[in-house]
Design a protein around this motif. Structure first.
Motif, PDB file in Angstrom:
ATOM      1  N   LYS A  75       0.823  -1.228   0.000  1.00 34.47           N
ATOM      2  CA  LYS A  75       0.000   0.000   0.000  1.00 34.47           C
ATOM      3  C   LYS A  75       0.847   1.265   0.000  1.00 34.47           C
ATOM      4  CE  LYS A  75      -4.691  -0.778   1.277  1.00 34.47           C
ATOM      5  NZ  LYS A  75      -5.694  -0.969   2.314  1.00 34.47           N
ATOM      6  N   VAL A  76       1.981   1.225   0.681  1.00 32.98           N
ATOM      7  CA  VAL A  76       2.789   2.454   0.733  1.00 32.98           C
ATOM      8  C   VAL A  76       3.991   2.403  -0.210  1.00 32.98           C
ATOM      9  CG1 VAL A  76       2.081   3.101   3.063  1.00 32.98           C
ATOM     10  CG2 VAL A  76       4.052   1.582   2.749  1.00 32.98           C
ATOM     11  N   ASN A  77       4.077   1.331  -0.987  1.00 33.21           N
ATOM     12  CA  ASN A  77       5.203   1.237  -1.930  1.00 33.21           C
ATOM     13  C   ASN A  77       4.676   0.784  -3.283  1.00 33.21           C
ATOM     14  OD1 ASN A  77       7.813   1.492  -0.126  1.00 33.21           O
ATOM     15  ND2 ASN A  77       6.376   0.202   0.979  1.00 33.21           N
ATOM     16  N   LYS A  78       4.185   1.745  -4.030  1.00 33.11           N
ATOM     17  CA  LYS A  78       3.561   1.412  -5.321  1.00 33.11           C
ATOM     18  C   LYS A  78       4.577   0.902  -6.344  1.00 33.11           C
ATOM     19  CE  LYS A  78      -0.481   2.788  -3.924  1.00 33.11           C
ATOM     20  NZ  LYS A  78      -1.418   1.756  -3.438  1.00 33.11           N
ATOM     21  N   ASP A  79       5.857   1.110  -6.027  1.00 33.78           N
ATOM     22  CA  ASP A  79       6.879   0.661  -6.987  1.00 33.78           C
ATOM     23  C   ASP A  79       7.400  -0.747  -6.684  1.00 33.78           C
ATOM     24  OD1 ASP A  79       8.152   1.384  -4.650  1.00 33.78           O
ATOM     25  OD2 ASP A  79       9.870   2.307  -5.648  1.00 33.78           O
ATOM     26  N   ILE A  80       6.792  -1.393  -5.710  1.00 35.96           N
ATOM     27  CA  ILE A  80       7.186  -2.785  -5.459  1.00 35.96           C
ATOM     28  C   ILE A  80       6.273  -3.695  -6.270  1.00 35.96           C
ATOM     29  CG2 ILE A  80       7.258  -4.639  -3.717  1.00 35.96           C
ATOM     30  CD1 ILE A  80       8.311  -2.621  -1.727  1.00 35.96           C
ATOM     31  N   GLY A  81       6.889  -4.535  -7.091  1.00 34.87           N
ATOM     32  CA  GLY A  81       6.107  -5.419  -7.952  1.00 34.87           C
ATOM     33  C   GLY A  81       5.915  -6.792  -7.363  1.00 34.87           C
ATOM     34  N   VAL A  82       6.957  -7.289  -6.714  1.00 32.56           N
ATOM     35  CA  VAL A  82       6.889  -8.637  -6.148  1.00 32.56           C
ATOM     36  C   VAL A  82       7.504  -8.665  -4.754  1.00 32.56           C
ATOM     37  CG1 VAL A  82       7.844 -10.982  -6.306  1.00 32.56           C
ATOM     38  CG2 VAL A  82       6.902  -9.943  -8.322  1.00 32.56           C
ATOM     39  N   ILE A  83       6.817  -9.345  -3.863  1.00 40.34           N
ATOM     40  CA  ILE A  83       7.392  -9.667  -2.550  1.00 40.34           C
ATOM     41  C   ILE A  83       7.579 -11.182  -2.523  1.00 40.34           C
ATOM     42  CG2 ILE A  83       7.070  -9.650  -0.044  1.00 40.34           C
ATOM     43  CD1 ILE A  83       5.113  -7.291  -0.429  1.00 40.34           C
ATOM     44  N   GLY A  84       8.811 -11.588  -2.222  1.00 42.61           N
ATOM     45  CA  GLY A  84       9.079 -13.018  -2.074  1.00 42.61           C
ATOM     46  C   GLY A  84       9.507 -13.313  -0.656  1.00 42.61           C
ATOM     47  N   LEU A  85       9.751 -14.568  -0.378  1.00 45.10           N
ATOM     48  CA  LEU A  85      10.209 -14.929   0.975  1.00 45.10           C
ATOM     49  C   LEU A  85      11.674 -15.345   0.981  1.00 45.10           C
ATOM     50  CD1 LEU A  85       7.107 -16.816   2.412  1.00 45.10           C
ATOM     51  CD2 LEU A  85       7.715 -14.404   2.595  1.00 45.10           C
ATOM     52  N   VAL A  86      12.156 -15.777  -0.164  1.00 44.07           N
ATOM     53  CA  VAL A  86      13.573 -16.102  -0.324  1.00 44.07           C
ATOM     54  C   VAL A  86      14.021 -15.441  -1.616  1.00 44.07           C
ATOM     55  CG1 VAL A  86      15.241 -17.944  -0.748  1.00 44.07           C
ATOM     56  CG2 VAL A  86      13.400 -18.322   0.886  1.00 44.07           C
ATOM     57  N   GLY A  87      15.171 -14.770  -1.571  1.00 41.92           N
ATOM     58  CA  GLY A  87      15.594 -14.079  -2.782  1.00 41.92           C
ATOM     59  C   GLY A  87      17.096 -14.028  -2.945  1.00 41.92           C
ATOM     60  N   SER A  88      17.469 -13.576  -4.112  1.00 44.26           N
ATOM     61  CA  SER A  88      18.878 -13.498  -4.463  1.00 44.26           C
ATOM     62  C   SER A  88      19.226 -12.034  -4.740  1.00 44.26           C
ATOM     63  CB  SER A  88      19.087 -14.345  -5.720  1.00 44.26           C
ATOM     64  OG  SER A  88      20.394 -14.275  -6.152  1.00 44.26           O
ATOM     65  N   PRO A  89      20.043 -11.412  -3.870  1.00 47.87           N
ATOM     66  CA  PRO A  89      20.393 -10.004  -4.104  1.00 47.87           C
ATOM     67  C   PRO A  89      21.135  -9.818  -5.419  1.00 47.87           C
ATOM     68  CG  PRO A  89      21.000 -10.679  -1.870  1.00 47.87           C
ATOM     69  CD  PRO A  89      20.610 -11.924  -2.614  1.00 47.87           C
ATOM     70  N   GLY A 131      23.015 -18.347 -13.504  1.00 51.80           N
ATOM     71  CA  GLY A 131      21.567 -18.442 -13.294  1.00 51.80           C
ATOM     72  C   GLY A 131      21.153 -19.395 -12.194  1.00 51.80           C
ATOM     73  N   ILE A 132      22.112 -19.964 -11.490  1.00 56.19           N
ATOM     74  CA  ILE A 132      21.756 -20.909 -10.423  1.00 56.19           C
ATOM     75  C   ILE A 132      21.672 -20.161  -9.101  1.00 56.19           C
ATOM     76  CG2 ILE A 132      22.369 -23.049  -9.226  1.00 56.19           C
ATOM     77  CD1 ILE A 132      23.835 -23.890 -11.806  1.00 56.19           C
ATOM     78  N   MET A 133      20.443 -19.946  -8.685  1.00 55.02           N
ATOM     79  CA  MET A 133      20.177 -19.066  -7.552  1.00 55.02           C
ATOM     80  C   MET A 133      20.919 -19.506  -6.292  1.00 55.02           C
ATOM     81  SD  MET A 133      16.428 -18.234  -6.103  1.00 55.02           S
ATOM     82  CE  MET A 133      15.961 -16.618  -5.609  1.00 55.02           C
ATOM     83  N   TRP A 134      20.889 -20.818  -6.021  1.00 54.09           N
ATOM     84  CA  TRP A 134      21.428 -21.260  -4.739  1.00 54.09           C
ATOM     85  C   TRP A 134      22.940 -21.374  -4.728  1.00 54.09           C
ATOM     86  CZ3 TRP A 134      17.568 -24.037  -7.299  1.00 54.09           C
ATOM     87  CH2 TRP A 134      17.987 -25.149  -7.987  1.00 54.09           C
ATOM     88  N   GLN A 135      23.562 -20.931  -5.827  1.00 52.89           N
ATOM     89  CA  GLN A 135      25.023 -20.883  -5.814  1.00 52.89           C
ATOM     90  C   GLN A 135      25.503 -19.562  -5.216  1.00 52.89           C
ATOM     91  OE1 GLN A 135      27.028 -21.185  -9.608  1.00 52.89           O
ATOM     92  NE2 GLN A 135      29.014 -21.335  -8.605  1.00 52.89           N
ATOM     93  N   GLY A 136      24.654 -18.561  -5.300  1.00 47.73           N
ATOM     94  CA  GLY A 136      25.044 -17.257  -4.768  1.00 47.73           C
ATOM     95  C   GLY A 136      24.432 -16.998  -3.404  1.00 47.73           C
ATOM     96  N   ASP A 137      24.607 -15.761  -2.928  1.00 53.61           N
ATOM     97  CA  ASP A 137      24.015 -15.397  -1.635  1.00 53.61           C
ATOM     98  C   ASP A 137      22.498 -15.376  -1.751  1.00 53.61           C
ATOM     99  OD1 ASP A 137      26.468 -15.131  -0.499  1.00 53.61           O
ATOM    100  OD2 ASP A 137      26.613 -12.976  -0.900  1.00 53.61           O
TER     101      ASP A 137
END
Lengths: 219, 219
Positions: A87-101, A107-113
């Protein structure tokens, strides 16, 4: 017409035992006054992306939670927290629970942080997320175990016609639109993911190549 | 089958592993067992060829190798899985301690072959560990071993997840504890069985869960 006060959980289903358990936790969540909750089960989807597109187009909910059937939300105030961030961040498109900075170049997500993926923090009854105090991580991509959105942006079923990389693709599509992808800082875990160890990753390499071609060529 | 007979299966498999071309040894196995062993040989040959190719291409250190291998080995892996599942289902259907001894031997072969890519086998390992504890428990008699009530892999994985889900509901207070108490009593599951699952599963507060169940079961 978008219903601003509605949350829809969209779940591709092929296992009733897991799906029923997943729904049990959704029904256990606290719901803000005036907010309607819908659960949409998608069966016999040709692919994750096509199933999600089908679900997205059939629900008028402003907030959509695309999630796996084997994820159980244990943050009882999850709906409050997601809505309050959007509601207060109209520029956020997706909220996830696990992510890759920063997604590794292969392209292998779990190889990085990764952020958000640290089991062992026991949820407690007193815990409440505070977006000011706790904040969130900005990430390049989130894991498809759960992805919450506030805008309907199509999933790339034209490219990802299987069960892999649809999530990273969606994160990149969101960022192509100039929107942000985030993971809330979870001082106590928000979810339990009972993924069956050593997943069906037979086609991972095929879709990894497609992903790299589409999104990582200039990296 | 006695412990000695079980050793014989173990010995025969070790003999075969030393010389997979030994037709005399192969003949000591039943047809379905020979099929498993032949597929295992094929699997190893394919795996070695892919590893060699990756090394020639200078990719031996690349994390993406696992996915390249999975892609190329999918067909043979699925065949092996199917054969193993059939064998284990057949053994489980006997509902006998001796059959579970054989299951342990076959599982060890699978594990040593490093081709345990399937989540079902991770759960089988948990239940094998429970079986070992049950037969060594002074409170359990042969006819009362919980593991023997599982007649096939589908039932085994269903029961495993059912127990995990019920225990987790206790942990989070998702519903009253009556259902799990009824379930454990109805199925006559032992303390060792339930504790083994709770220890293995992603349950944060194991003590709380076990204490709650112990207060109402096994009196």
């Amino acid at each position: 017409m978008v219903n601003e006060n509605k949350v829809c959980f969209l779940i591709c289903v092929n296992d009733n035992l897991f799906f029923e358990e997943c729904v049990r936790y959704i029904q256990w969540l606290e719901v803000p006054d005036g907010v309607e909750v819908e659960i949409l089960e998608i069966r016999e989807a040709a692919s994750m992306a096509s199933g999600y597109n089908e679900g997205m187009n059939s629900s008028d909910a402003k907030y959509k939670i695309y999630m796996h059937q084997d994820v159980f939300i244990v943050n009882r105030y999850f709906i409050y927290d997601i809505i309050s961030i959007f509601k207060v961040n109209k520029d956020i498109g997706v909220i996830g629970l696990v992510g890759s900075p920063k997604l590794p170049l292969n392209g292998i997500m779990w190889q990085g942080d990764r952020v958000g993926d640290f089991p062992g923090q026991i949820p407690c009854e007193e815990y409440r997320y505070d977006k000011i105090r706790d904040g969130w991580w900005e990430v390049e991509a989130v894991d498809g175990l759960l992805m919450a959105t506030q805008y309907d942006i199509p999933w790339r079923e034209d490219l990802f016609d299987g069960w892999d990389f649809y999530d990273l693709s969606y994160s990149f599509e969101i960022r192509r639109k100039g929107l942000r992808v985030i993971v809330p800082v979870q001082k106590h875990t928000w979810f339990i993911h009972d993924d069956k160890e050593v997943l069906a990753l037979w086609n991972h390499n095929k879709y990894r190549k497609i992903f790299l071609d589409e999104y990582m060529k200039n990296s | 089958m006695s412990e000695k007979d079980c050793m014989k299966l173990n010995d025969r498999i070790h003999c075969w592993m030393r010389n997979t071309e030994d037709k005399e040894i192969l003949q000591t196995f039943s047809e379905d067992e020979r099929n498993i062993l032949n597929t295992l040989c094929k699997y190893k040959m394919i795996d070695a060829a892919i590893t060699r190719k990756l090394e020639e291409d200078g990719k031996q250190e690349d994390t993406s190798n696992i996915f390249i291998k999975l892609e190329k080995e999918s067909e043979i892996s699925m065949q092996l899985k199917e054969q193993f599942m059939c064998k284990i289902n057949m053994l489980m259907s006997k509902g006998m301690v001796e059959a579970w001894m054989d299951i342990m031997v076959w599982y060890s072969l699978l594990k040593e072959s490093k081709c345990v890519y399937f989540w079902e086998f991770s759960i089988l390992k948990i239940v094998i560990d429970i079986f070992v504890k049950e037969i060594n428990s002074p409170w359990e008699e042969e006819g009362q071993l919980s593991v023997l009530s599982l007649h096939n892999m589908q039932e085994l994985t269903d029961v495993y997840f059912k127990v995990v889900f019920l225990c987790r509901r206790i942990e989070f207070g998702v519903e009253p504890v009556d259902e799990i108490i009824d379930y454990i009593n109805r199925k006559k599951f032992s303390h060792v069985f339930i504790q083994g699952i709770v220890q293995a599963a992603w349950i944060f507060d194991k003590k709380k869960v076990m204490k709650t169940i112990e207060e109402r079961c096994w009196k």
